[in-house]
Design a protein around this motif. Structure first.
Motif, mmCIF file in Angstrom:
data_model
loop_
_atom_site.group_PDB
_atom_site.id
_atom_site.type_symbol
_atom_site.label_atom_id
_atom_site.label_comp_id
_atom_site.label_asym_id
_atom_site.label_seq_id
_atom_site.Cartn_x
_atom_site.Cartn_y
_atom_site.Cartn_z
ATOM 1 N N ARG A 35 -5.172 2.743 -4.595
ATOM 2 C CA ARG A 35 -6.607 2.776 -4.283
ATOM 3 C C ARG A 35 -7.133 1.359 -4.216
ATOM 4 O O ARG A 35 -6.837 0.523 -5.069
ATOM 5 N N ILE A 36 -7.910 1.080 -3.156
ATOM 6 C CA ILE A 36 -8.602 -0.207 -3.032
ATOM 7 C C ILE A 36 -10.074 0.100 -2.808
ATOM 8 O O ILE A 36 -10.421 0.779 -1.830
ATOM 9 N N LEU A 67 0.823 -1.205 0.000
ATOM 10 C CA LEU A 67 0.000 0.000 0.000
ATOM 11 C C LEU A 67 0.864 1.263 0.000
ATOM 12 O O LEU A 67 1.793 1.383 0.808
ATOM 13 N N LEU A 116 -12.001 -3.502 5.712
ATOM 14 C CA LEU A 116 -12.029 -4.520 4.668
ATOM 15 C C LEU A 116 -12.375 -5.880 5.262
ATOM 16 O O LEU A 116 -12.082 -6.166 6.431
ATOM 17 N N LEU A 133 -8.027 0.114 6.651
ATOM 18 C CA LEU A 133 -7.777 -1.305 6.402
ATOM 19 C C LEU A 133 -8.717 -2.188 7.212
ATOM 20 O O LEU A 133 -9.176 -3.233 6.752
ATOM 21 N N ILE A 193 -8.757 3.847 0.574
ATOM 22 C CA ILE A 193 -9.589 2.657 0.694
ATOM 23 C C ILE A 193 -11.045 3.111 0.657
ATOM 24 O O ILE A 193 -11.468 3.926 1.499
#
Length: 280
Positions: free
Chosen positions: A261-262, A221, A240, A237, A227
């Motif tokens: 980016r997630i 990351l 998630l 995090l 996120i």
């Protein structure tokens, strides 16, 4: 007799040489070199306060003063992405850089270019109806309106459209200012995108692992990796869940995949898995 003639001949040669040297010196004084002419060109940046198309003059203001320019017959104009702009495209309120030559007290503008700025940040909000994008840069938000002739460049130089932009994506915006509004002339989103199922999250090392079909990928990351969960680009995090479908923007640095980016696109299948799991 011969000695006198020789002296006269030598004197004549010396006189001709002196005249030739004087002529060269005069030519150097009256015909400045190309380098000397180039030194007379200057740049000035400011905001257009007036455009007189009939008389081909331009007035540019800075904080405490204004300066008027006469536009050369072959003056070049650059407005936004248009390198072949016309005088009619120049408008009061535009930030410009004027390249000019001052001759006998007269400012002769050779080119007028709308000033372009660059900023990098993450997309905070988007509004397709108003063509507005809000960029988050180190906690400060800036609003940009897409210029009519804006360009959008995606990974590998592909051309994109407004719908291709996503909240949380890191982009570079090239923009101009006019009357207090920031117009985005070009937006670059160079990172590649992959989708897959979240297999593992290691909070200690800042890594995630996904599976797409039969292949697994591991991502480190970036410091400011966004996120996005349920449209919120400020998720963490810990928000998630393993088994979720995610879309990851990343760049490949010599085999190291760096996620910027997630975004969760689909919830986990079956029983909700733990939030964090170390790599096996």
């Amino acid at each position: 007799m011969k000695t006198k003639t020789l002296r006269n001949l030598i004197g004549a040669i010396v006189a001709v040489a002196a005249l030739h040297t004087a002529a060269l010196a005069f030519a150097e004084q009256t015909q400045p070199s190309t380098a000397a002419a180039a030194e007379k060109m200057s740049d000035l940046s400011g905001t257009i306060s007036a455009v007189d198309a009939a008389n081909r003059t331009l007035t540019v203001k800075q904080i405490a003063w204004k300066r008027q320019f006469n536009l050369a017959a072959d003056a070049k104009f650059v407005v936004g992405n248009n390198a072949e702009a016309k005088l009619a495209d120049l408008k009061p309120g535009m930030e410009v850089k004027v390249t000019y030559q001052r001759t006998d007290g007269v400012n002769v503008a050779r080119s007028v270019q709308q000033r372009q700025h660059t900023v990098t940040g993450s997309i905070k909000t988007m509004d397709a109806a108003t063509q507005m994008v809000t960029l988050d840069r180190t906690g400060m938000a800036r609003d940009f309106k897409l210029a009519p002739d804006h360009q959008l460049t995606l990974s590998r130089g592909q051309t994109g459209a407004f719908k291709d932009l996503k909240v949380g994506q890191r982009v570079k915006v090239h923009y101009v200012k006019q009357n207090g509004t920031l117009f985005a002339e070009k937006i670059e989103q160079p990172n590649a995108t992959v989708t897959g199922t979240l297999q593992a999250v290691d909070a200690a090392t800042g890594m995630v692992k996904t599976k797409h079909l039969l292949a697994s990928k591991r991502f480190s990351l970036a410091d400011d990796c966004k996120i996005v969960v349920n449209g919120n680009p400020e998720a963490k995090l810990r928000d998630l869940r393993l088994g979720e479908k995610v879309s990851i923007d990343y760049r490949d640095e010599h085999g190291v995949l760096i996620a910027t980016r997630i975004a969760v696109t689909e919830g986990p299948q079956g029983t909700e898995a733990p939030v964090v799991q170390a790599y096996p």
